[in-house]
Design a protein around this motif. Sequence first.
Motif, mmCIF file in Angstrom:
data_model
loop_
_atom_site.group_PDB
_atom_site.id
_atom_site.type_symbol
_atom_site.label_atom_id
_atom_site.label_comp_id
_atom_site.label_asym_id
_atom_site.label_seq_id
_atom_site.Cartn_x
_atom_site.Cartn_y
_atom_site.Cartn_z
ATOM 1 N N ALA A 169 56.892 62.894 21.238
ATOM 2 C CA ALA A 169 56.716 61.457 21.016
ATOM 3 C C ALA A 169 55.241 61.087 20.953
ATOM 4 C CB ALA A 169 57.414 60.669 22.121
ATOM 5 N N LEU A 170 54.439 61.713 21.825
ATOM 6 C CA LEU A 170 53.004 61.452 21.822
ATOM 7 C C LEU A 170 52.383 61.890 20.501
ATOM 8 C CD1 LEU A 170 50.402 60.552 23.155
ATOM 9 C CD2 LEU A 170 50.323 62.746 24.377
ATOM 10 N N GLU A 171 52.807 63.033 19.996
ATOM 11 C CA GLU A 171 52.309 63.508 18.714
ATOM 12 C C GLU A 171 52.668 62.512 17.607
ATOM 13 O OE1 GLU A 171 52.226 67.879 16.926
ATOM 14 O OE2 GLU A 171 54.226 66.982 16.760
ATOM 15 N N ALA A 172 53.890 61.996 17.620
ATOM 16 C CA ALA A 172 54.306 61.009 16.613
ATOM 17 C C ALA A 172 53.516 59.715 16.754
ATOM 18 C CB ALA A 172 55.802 60.737 16.742
ATOM 19 N N GLU A 173 53.297 59.294 17.995
ATOM 20 C CA GLU A 173 52.513 58.074 18.240
ATOM 21 C C GLU A 173 51.103 58.216 17.688
ATOM 22 O OE1 GLU A 173 51.546 54.325 20.494
ATOM 23 O OE2 GLU A 173 53.096 55.154 19.196
ATOM 24 N N ARG A 174 50.535 59.395 17.821
ATOM 25 C CA ARG A 174 49.184 59.608 17.319
ATOM 26 C C ARG A 174 49.159 59.616 15.784
ATOM 27 N NH1 ARG A 174 45.273 60.506 20.295
ATOM 28 N NH2 ARG A 174 44.161 61.876 18.850
ATOM 29 N N MET A 175 50.244 60.011 15.180
ATOM 30 C CA MET A 175 50.343 59.923 13.727
ATOM 31 C C MET A 175 50.349 58.458 13.277
ATOM 32 S SD MET A 175 53.186 62.952 13.146
ATOM 33 C CE MET A 175 53.310 62.759 11.362
ATOM 34 N N VAL A 176 51.029 57.603 14.045
ATOM 35 C CA VAL A 176 51.028 56.169 13.740
ATOM 36 C C VAL A 176 49.621 55.606 13.891
ATOM 37 C CG1 VAL A 176 51.925 53.901 14.407
ATOM 38 C CG2 VAL A 176 53.441 55.896 14.413
ATOM 39 N N HIS A 177 48.944 55.992 14.968
ATOM 40 C CA HIS A 177 47.570 55.519 15.188
ATOM 41 C C HIS A 177 46.654 55.948 14.054
ATOM 42 C CE1 HIS A 177 48.045 55.106 19.844
ATOM 43 N NE2 HIS A 177 48.781 54.259 19.165
ATOM 44 N N ALA A 178 46.818 57.177 13.608
ATOM 45 C CA ALA A 178 45.974 57.680 12.516
ATOM 46 C C ALA A 178 46.183 56.843 11.251
ATOM 47 C CB ALA A 178 46.288 59.150 12.245
ATOM 48 N N ALA A 179 47.426 56.457 11.000
ATOM 49 C CA ALA A 179 47.709 55.623 9.830
ATOM 50 C C ALA A 179 47.037 54.259 9.966
ATOM 51 C CB ALA A 179 49.224 55.456 9.660
ATOM 52 N N TRP A 180 47.093 53.672 11.149
ATOM 53 C CA TRP A 180 46.470 52.359 11.357
ATOM 54 C C TRP A 180 44.947 52.441 11.269
ATOM 55 C CZ3 TRP A 180 48.209 47.568 11.183
ATOM 56 C CH2 TRP A 180 49.588 47.363 11.271
ATOM 57 N N GLU A 181 44.376 53.555 11.668
ATOM 58 C CA GLU A 181 42.928 53.715 11.537
ATOM 59 C C GLU A 181 42.511 53.714 10.068
ATOM 60 O OE1 GLU A 181 41.673 57.161 13.653
ATOM 61 O OE2 GLU A 181 42.213 56.343 15.623
ATOM 62 N N VAL A 182 43.344 54.303 9.220
ATOM 63 C CA VAL A 182 43.065 54.288 7.779
ATOM 64 C C VAL A 182 43.167 52.867 7.239
ATOM 65 C CG1 VAL A 182 43.945 55.010 5.521
ATOM 66 C CG2 VAL A 182 43.765 56.676 7.376
ATOM 67 N N ARG A 183 44.181 52.147 7.688
ATOM 68 C CA ARG A 183 44.399 50.780 7.201
ATOM 69 C C ARG A 183 43.333 49.821 7.680
ATOM 70 N NH1 ARG A 183 46.135 45.833 8.493
ATOM 71 N NH2 ARG A 183 47.683 44.743 7.196
ATOM 72 N N GLY A 184 43.001 49.895 8.984
ATOM 73 C CA GLY A 184 42.115 48.916 9.586
ATOM 74 C C GLY A 184 42.903 47.742 10.139
ATOM 75 N N SER A 185 42.202 46.787 10.721
ATOM 76 C CA SER A 185 42.872 45.701 11.439
ATOM 77 C C SER A 185 42.938 44.393 10.664
ATOM 78 C CB SER A 185 42.154 45.451 12.773
ATOM 79 O OG SER A 185 40.789 45.121 12.544
ATOM 80 N N GLY A 186 42.456 44.348 9.438
ATOM 81 C CA GLY A 186 42.452 43.103 8.685
ATOM 82 C C GLY A 186 43.838 42.716 8.196
ATOM 83 N N TYR A 187 43.931 41.502 7.670
ATOM 84 C CA TYR A 187 45.168 41.076 7.026
ATOM 85 C C TYR A 187 45.372 41.885 5.751
ATOM 86 C CZ TYR A 187 45.508 37.053 10.165
ATOM 87 O OH TYR A 187 45.641 36.263 11.277
ATOM 88 N N ALA A 188 46.615 41.926 5.283
ATOM 89 C CA ALA A 188 46.959 42.780 4.146
ATOM 90 C C ALA A 188 46.074 42.517 2.933
ATOM 91 C CB ALA A 188 48.428 42.588 3.782
ATOM 92 N N HIS A 189 45.784 41.245 2.652
ATOM 93 C CA HIS A 189 44.989 40.921 1.465
ATOM 94 C C HIS A 189 43.519 41.339 1.617
ATOM 95 C CE1 HIS A 189 44.192 37.356 4.011
ATOM 96 N NE2 HIS A 189 43.036 37.297 3.370
ATOM 97 N N GLU A 190 43.119 41.677 2.837
ATOM 98 C CA GLU A 190 41.736 42.094 3.072
ATOM 99 C C GLU A 190 41.553 43.610 2.994
ATOM 100 O OE1 GLU A 190 40.730 38.502 6.296
ATOM 101 O OE2 GLU A 190 41.293 40.503 7.002
#
Length: 373
Positions: free
Chosen positions: A125-146
Amino acid sequence: MTHLIIGLLTILVCASVAAVRRNRARSWTRTGFDPAAYGLVPRERLDPRRAGPPPPPHRRKESQAIADAAWAGNWKPAAAYVEAAGQDWDERWSRLQLLDSIADEDDAWLKAWRAADPGHCDAAALEAERMVHAAWEVRGSGYAHEVPAERMQAFRDMLPAAIEAAKRASLLDPANPAPWVVMVTAARGARYEPKQFEELWRGLVQRAPHHYDGHLQALQYWCAKWFGSDKKMMAFAKRAVKTAPAGSPLPGIYLHALVELEQRGTLGQTLAGELGKQPVRKVAAALARVRPDDPRLTGLRHLLAHYTTKAGLYGLALEQFRAIGPWCGGHPWTGSEDPVAAFELARGTAVRLSRAKPLPPELRPKSGVQQTM
């Protein structure tokens, strides 16, 4: 029509009177407010570096020992640390979050753990959670249009693999909700439709009906900026308050829903009138029964102080400010250029408008004496 006009005028007059009272309270806070006289820490001792006191020394020592062992290549103390939480699923998830932060520095130990014990659900589960985090790091924290299109596409391409990893983890221990928290977290980024999300949500609550972080992630799914609306989000938050067991911090989810409304500029009349105040009162009563050392309580007290002040529940707000003590490094104060000034203004307003009486000198905080939560 006449009654409608009179009603609107009454609302306007009440709002005007309330605004005048708040302005006077602000002026008094700047010129005549002595915090110690009302059981509050003097302004010069306010600390914006933290939301609450640091963990006790034995906790810090334990966490550091686990980290040092992991970075040295020994994953077994980390595994034992998670197992020691037993079926306290909130605590177990919290411990996984610590391991996640340790893996941020070096995750070789996690890879070794997975290789040595591939059937361990928490490690998977921790490995999967880190995969989710990695995806969010690529995306960033802005709104979708940003977010640039290529980063958004990469983000969306990464999430299905993370969800599949979490599904595989769930098969290793059907009772463990951790993989389901991961799936619920990833669902909004993966653009799951409400029916798909509900299926994941049922899987989580069947295993942990009152999982705090699971609810926090679901609240995000149901908010207007993702796949819900203000109405759906607030209904979800109110259910959490209603169904939470005594002593659980889960009712604090309602405060996070108010944060979402405030950030969107749609808080509006949510806190107005008795109907708006009632849920906040219920949250305050519920959080009063949470263990004082619960780590989630620290941030929730700041939110509760803020929203009880906004709701005009100044006596309840003052109680929270007294409990918070010197720590003003939490939301919403940290959203201000000067968190200390924002915190001071809010607690001064609570004192003034609650009509609190000064305490006898012997009951006032002494200068140089640190308060704790």
